[in-house]
Structures are given as C-alpha cells and as structure tokens.
Write an enzyme that holds these catalytic residues in place. Structure first.
Site, short mmCIF file in Angstrom:
data_model
loop_
_atom_site.label_atom_id
_atom_site.label_comp_id
_atom_site.label_asym_id
_atom_site.label_seq_id
_atom_site.Cartn_x
_atom_site.Cartn_y
_atom_site.Cartn_z
N LYS A 62 -15.39 226.44 24.38
CA LYS A 62 -14.16 227.21 24.68
C LYS A 62 -14.38 228.06 25.93
CE LYS A 62 -11.84 225.46 22.85
NZ LYS A 62 -11.88 224.42 21.89
N CYS A 71 10.04 219.73 15.69
CA CYS A 71 11.35 219.27 16.13
C CYS A 71 12.19 220.44 16.67
CB CYS A 71 12.17 218.60 15.04
SG CYS A 71 11.34 217.21 14.29
N GLU A 119 -19.00 225.13 19.65
CA GLU A 119 -17.57 225.23 19.92
C GLU A 119 -17.25 226.51 20.70
OE1 GLU A 119 -15.23 223.31 19.98
OE2 GLU A 119 -13.39 224.48 19.83
N HIS A 158 -38.01 226.91 22.21
CA HIS A 158 -38.60 225.68 22.75
C HIS A 158 -38.15 225.41 24.18
CE1 HIS A 158 -40.36 224.86 18.88
NE2 HIS A 158 -39.18 225.08 18.31
N TRP A 181 8.88 215.86 16.43
CA TRP A 181 7.46 215.83 16.09
C TRP A 181 7.44 215.17 14.72
CZ3 TRP A 181 2.97 216.52 18.46
CH2 TRP A 181 1.82 216.66 17.68
N ASN A 183 16.71 219.33 12.20
CA ASN A 183 15.34 219.83 12.14
C ASN A 183 15.13 220.33 10.71
OD1 ASN A 183 12.83 221.04 12.57
ND2 ASN A 183 13.76 222.94 13.28
N GLY A 184 14.13 219.80 10.03
CA GLY A 184 13.87 220.19 8.65
C GLY A 184 13.47 218.98 7.84
N ARG A 200 8.09 222.35 20.68
CA ARG A 200 8.35 222.14 19.25
C ARG A 200 8.09 220.70 18.81
NH1 ARG A 200 11.39 226.38 17.24
NH2 ARG A 200 11.84 225.11 15.42
N GLU A 235 -14.49 225.88 29.19
CA GLU A 235 -13.27 225.23 29.67
C GLU A 235 -12.21 226.19 30.15
OE1 GLU A 235 -11.85 224.03 25.15
OE2 GLU A 235 -11.31 222.72 26.78
N LYS A 289 -4.92 217.46 28.25
CA LYS A 289 -4.84 217.58 26.79
C LYS A 289 -5.25 216.27 26.12
CE LYS A 289 -3.87 219.83 23.04
NZ LYS A 289 -4.93 220.77 22.64
C1 F6R Z 1 -11.59 221.12 23.95
C2 F6R Z 1 -10.80 219.92 23.73
C3 F6R Z 1 -11.44 218.60 23.99
C4 F6R Z 1 -10.97 217.57 22.95
C5 F6R Z 1 -11.51 216.17 23.32
C6 F6R Z 1 -11.13 215.16 22.28
O1 F6R Z 1 -10.85 222.27 23.65
O2 F6R Z 1 -9.67 219.98 23.36
O3 F6R Z 1 -12.83 218.70 24.01
O4 F6R Z 1 -11.45 217.96 21.70
O5 F6R Z 1 -10.99 215.79 24.56
O6 F6R Z 1 -9.75 215.05 22.16
P1 F6R Z 1 -9.09 214.47 20.85
O7 F6R Z 1 -9.44 215.38 19.72
O8 F6R Z 1 -7.63 214.42 21.14
O9 F6R Z 1 -9.67 213.10 20.64
#
Ligand code: F6R
Length: 623
Positions: free
Chosen positions: A499, A32, A495, A518, A105, A131-132, A58, A502, A618
């Site tokens: 990273k 928030c 993972e 293999h 949030w 906020n809090g 935030r 992407e 995102k």
């Molecule tokens: C990679 C990443 C994506 C998400 C995927 C699922 O850094 O962020 O691979 O993990 O798109 O997203 P959520 O977790 O929001 O279902």
C-alpha cells in the site's frame, strides 16, 4: 405540486454529507445507479448519458438508456463500462425529451446486454430502471410465465415492466399500474418507469434504495444520488420510503403510500458533483476504507455457498493459491490458516510464476484463484492451465468476470465496486472468504462465529483515524520503510508495504520479523522507520525481540498492537492500539486497516492522489 418556497441549505462538510449519504441514501449496498429526466425543449439521451456517467462509482458492468416520444419507447444498452458501450452504440443518440438510464453492478444474472437495464415490457410499451432487489421475483415470474408473458433476462427487475404493462392493458394509467405492481413485489427498490402512453412523464418509487428528485427550471430529474444531476440543478427532494413521485412538464407530485400528496421540501445542495460522488470523502480510497465494515457483513453471506462448495469438492490432498499483488497477500494468509488448522499442505504461487509449478498439480489438488477484478491476465492464464488437471475455485469481486466463467467453483467477495486503484475493501473481503473457507474446512465453528465481530473492531479503528493521520505527518519525507510481522502478521506486513509503495511512492519493504537479522538489518538506522505488527498471541514475545533489534539500531518504531499492551504505548516512537480482544488469529482482518490509513494519509500529505497512482491500473489485462 411541489412547494419551492422552503429551501434547506446543506453545508459542505464531510460529516454533513455522510449523514445524508449513509442514513438517507444508502440503506443497503451501493450497487447500480439510476437517473431519469423530463426535459422541456431538449433531447434527454445526451443529458442522461452525462448524468449516469457521474454514477459509475455505483456500478460499471453495464449501462443503458431508454427514452420515449410520440413514436414509443427507444432503447440502447450493453455490457461493459459506459465509455466502451457508448463508443460502440452511441448511447446519447436517441429521440425524445423524457427518459431513464441505469448503470449496473450485477447481483442477479451475469453482466450481459439482456441483463442490462432498462428492461422493456413484452409489447414494448413500458421501460423500467431499478436499483435494489426484488426478493419474490421467482414466484412472480413463474405466475406471469403461466399467463403467457415472456422473459428475456435473468434479472429480478424484468417482472416490474411486465406487471406494469399487464395493469395498463387492464385500463390503469401508468401511476396506478405502478402502485398495483408495488403491492405485489417484495424487497428493496428505487424505480423509474416510462410509458409509450405518457411521452412526457416519469413515475418513480422508493423503498430501502436511495432516490432523489431534482427540480430544475422547467426540467425535472430522478437519481440514485445527487452527483448525477448537480450540473443541471442543485434543488433536491429526498423521496422517503413508501413514496411515489410523478414527474411531468407541470412539475413534480409526491404521494405517500396512502395516496396523499406530500408537501415535500426542496433542499439546496451546495457541494459539487465530484465531492458528492465520494460522499464527502476527499478520495475514493478513504471512502472504501470506511466501507470495509459493510463489505465484511455482505461477504459473510457467502457462508452457505462456501459450505456447499467444500462438500461438493470432496477430498483434496493439496491446495494451491494463485494470485497477484494484494490478492497474493490474501492468499498467503490462507496458507497459514489452512495448514495450521486443517493440516492440508498449501502453496501460494504468484500467477506470473505459475507455469514453473504447473506440472506438480494433479486431480487431488484444489487450485484457488483470488482476484478482485477476475480479469488479471496472469491469473487467467494460470487458471486455464490449472483447469486441465485440477479442480479450480475462483474468489472474485466482479460478478460474471472471466475468472468466474472459467473456474469450476466461484465464491464472491461482496465488496461492491472498488474505484480506488489500491485494493482495500476487496482485500478485507477476500480475507473474510478465506477465513470462512479455512474455518469450515477445519470445522472450527468458534473462528467462524468470531468473524461477526470483525466489523465492530474496524469501526473502532475508524473512529480513531485522526491518530493515524498525526503519525503519518511525521513520516512524509522519509525514503524507506520496513513493515515486519510474524506468522499471520507477515502477510499483513507485506500488504502494508505494498500500500505504501503504490500510493506514496516511498519504498516500503515487508519482511518476516524473524528474517530481518539475515540481511536487511544492515539497512536499519534512524532514517528507516519500522512498522511492527504485534498482536497478542504466540508470536508476541519473539516479535517484541525483533522490535528491540531494530530499536537498538536507531529505528523509529511504529507499533500496532493491543490497547492492553503497556510496552507499545511507552517504549516505541509511535503506536496505534487495537481492541485487546483481537488476537493474532483474526488480527489480519483488522490490523491492516491502520496500515491502509497510514499510507493514505502519507500519500495525501505528500500532495499525491491516492486514487490514481502513477503507472498503475485497476485491472491488469497484460502479462
Ligand atoms: C494493489 C492492487 C494490486 C492487485 C493486483 C491483482 O492494491 O490492487 O496489487 O491486487 O493487480 O489484481 P486482481 O485482484 O484484480 O487480480
């Protein structure tokens, strides 16, 4: 009134800013944001809209603005991102030159218009942003309800405007009514309040939540954080715990808890709004990597909830994880943990491939959906199908998101908002939930307790971040990377590779170390660096054999292993070492951090923006 003569100058450098950001501003989590302004000859709402937009980092599940003029309090608010709400209801279109605004949030009550701030008192005379967390809001609410007051939201905040109005009705002015209110509420707060009786005044208070005051020429501001107001003033007063502030056309007065006027210094902030938003970090991703220790501490608070859920679920004969991307890698870690410790057969299915397995589910299957956003289309579709036959549990970061409404049970990852597209702190928080879940299922108290040590191990890694940056410099021009690990380190390898792909646009492939021979071994030569995840434990010797295989093909090996491991210090091209007490069982929670940093630094050194990788979003709301 405030004495303008003494001005402190803070230089722009990450560590100076962090000192203020962390010690001074963020006592508690960033959830928030509030702003407020008392302006001369200008409408407040459009300026509040601009200021609050700077605090979207935030929180971004709801937003609202309230202003006041001689006709009383005006209010516009709604749930959704600022732009979405603004497109619908034109937030900047409100009369008056004094007002307050909020981005939320959610922590108490789902994101909805009713739960959005500002909150208004029963007679509509008082408007408040907060906020809090008000810890004793339940008992206050009960007592106010018994006096006839009506509540319209599920939030803890709504008690504040109602209490202020109650005291103003008894003859107190806004400032004194707020002081009386502060004597009753317990918890943390940064509060901004306006009243119909004082159309040119804001009163504000702070305890354990950040609050600053901006001193303009004839305009005065409050804000959770400096970026909100830097376009209007760079002169800032830091409000300390227990202080209250009164802002009006005459200026600003700050008083301590004993009602003495405090001679506050005005500090000149020299950084720009964007830099301050990231608390001095160059990118949100780096800031979020650094927030992982606190994200873990907050997520550990879900332990009792997980305990209750496991009791309520009762007997299950099979567990099935469903997720995408990074959340899929967290799920894969869950499979290893649950099968090895609790002996329950566990599958992990990519959400986009789920429909082919749907007819294997039954009432004794628990289907666990992992999603940062709780809005991923593939995951939601699978959840709707699984609900028809099985018990469903969602592990989600965004409170009130679709997955939390669909699933039978919900565990929250308490990571706070994640702005960088690449998941970092939410991945670690997902893992923490999974570890707690598996350890409780398996009655493994030792593992459960050992999770408390994870934040410290992560802090140790972050203190040596420069070493990773140096390693990254050597690999910015390669075309392919491999990441290998065995057992619980295999999902970490996946993972690490994701990273890299992407945010650096370098091809990275995660592989089970024993599987390389293999096929993919044919690709290995001195142009393909191999990151080997090799924590101490049962898989150590075999992983070292795989490391030797790639080394023999000329690969540059970057080993991530224990600080007590002499082999990785001397026998590979590059190495990064981690506290020797971290064994392979808890390694996934810790060994991923240098991999996140490696990708981050390669990305930045290649001149890319790791926060906004091309072609990615995102939240993926299409199938
Ligand atoms: C990679 C990443 C994506 C998400 C995927 C699922 O850094 O962020 O691979 O993990 O798109 O997203 P959520 O977790 O929001 O279902």
């Amino acid at each position: 009134m405030i004495n303008n003569s003494y001005i402190n100058i803070f230089k722009i450098n990450r560590f100076t800013i962090n000192r203020f950001a962390i010690n001074r501003f963020t006592m508690g989590k960033i959830m928030c944001g509030i702003v407020g302004c008392v302006l001369t000859n200008r409408k407040a709402a459009p300026i509040l809209l601009e200021c609050i937009s700077k605090l979207e980092y935030r929180g971004y599940d709801s937003v609202g603005i309230s202003t006041v003029d001689e006709n009383g309090i005006h209010l516009k608010k709604g749930s959704g991102k600022i732009k979405e709400v603004d497109d619908k209801i034109d937030l900047g279109e409100l009369p008056g030159s004094t007002g307050i605004a909020h981005v939320r949030w959610a922590t108490h009550g789902i994101p909805s218009k009713e739960n959005s701030h500002p909150h208004i008192s029963n007679e509509g005379n008082i408007s408040v942003v907060h906020n809090g967390i008000i810890e004793n809001f339940g008992e206050i609410r009960e007592s106010l309800e018994s006096e006839g007051y009506i509540f319209h939201s599920q939030t803890d905040t709504e008690v504040i405007p109602i209490l202020i109005e109650k005291y103003m009705d008894k003859g107190f002015n806004l400032e004194d009514a707020l002081k009386k209110t502060l004597k009753i509420i317990k918890g943390s707060y940064a509060i901004g309040a306006i009243s119909k009786n004082n159309p040119n005044e804001i009163v504000a208070a702070r305890k354990d939540s950040p609050l600053i005051i901006g001193v303009g020429d004839k305009d005065y501001f409050i804000a959770s954080d400096a970026p909100a107001i830097l376009n209007y003033t760079k002169n800032v007063i830091y409000v300390d715990n227990g202080e209250i502030a009164i802002l009006n056309h005459d200026g600003v007065i700050v008083k301590d808890s004993k009602d003495n006027i405090v001679d506050k210094k005005i500090n000149l902030i020299e950084w720009d709004a964007e830099m301050a938003q990231k608390e001095g970090y160059d990118y949100f991703m780096l800031k979020e990597i650094h927030e992982q220790d606190s994200a873990i501490k907050d997520t550990l608070s879900e332990r009792d909830n997980i305990n209750e859920i496991i009791t309520e679920i009762g007997n299950i004969s099979r567990i099935c994880f469903v997720a995408c991307g990074t959340s899929y890698h967290a799920s894969l870690t869950g499979k290893y943990l649950i099968e090895s410790m609790a002996g329950i057969p566990t599958d992990v299915i990519l959400a986009s491939e789920f429909k082919y397995s749907a007819n294997t589910l039954n009432k004794d299957t628990l289907v666990i959906f992992i999603s940062q956003s709780g809005e991923t289309a593939d995951t939601l579709k699978a959840l709707k199908v699984a609900k028809k036959t099985s018990k469903t549990l969602a592990i989600v970061n965004v409170l009130g998101s679709s997955a939390t409404r669909e699933a039978d049970f919900v565990i929250y990852t308490r990571a706070g908002p994640e702005i960088g597209v690449a998941a970092t702190k939410t991945y670690i928080s997902q893992l923490i939930c999974i570890y707690m879940f598996a350890a409780i299922l398996a009655n493994n108290k030792k593992l459960l307790d050992s999770l408390d040590e994870v934040p410290e191990y992560i802090s140790e890694i972050l203190a040596k971040e420069g070493e990773i940056s140096e390693i990254a410099s050597k690999y910015i021009n390669v075309n392919d990377f491999f990441f290998i690990g065995r057992g619980l380190s295999y999902p970490t390898a996946l993972e690490g590779a994701l990273k890299l792909k992407e945010i650096t646009y370098i091809h990275g492939e995660g592989y089970a170390a024993g599987e390389l021979k293999h096929g993919p071994l044919a690709l290995i030569d001195d142009n393909v660096p191999v990151v080997v995840i090799v924590p101490p434990g049962d898989n150590y010797d075999k992983t070292i054999s795989n490391l030797e295989e790639v080394k023999a093909r000329g690969a540059n090996v970057i080993a991530i292993g224990s600080c007590a491991d002499e082999f990785i210090k001397t026998e590979v091209t590059d190495s990064f070492c981690i506290d020797e007490n971290v064994n392979e069982i808890i390694a996934p929670l810790i060994y991923v951090v240098p991999l996140q940093l490696l990708s981050y630094y390669i990305s930045v050194k290649r001149g890319l923006d790791p926060d906004k990788p091309k072609n990615l979003a995102k939240c993926v709301t299409v199938e």
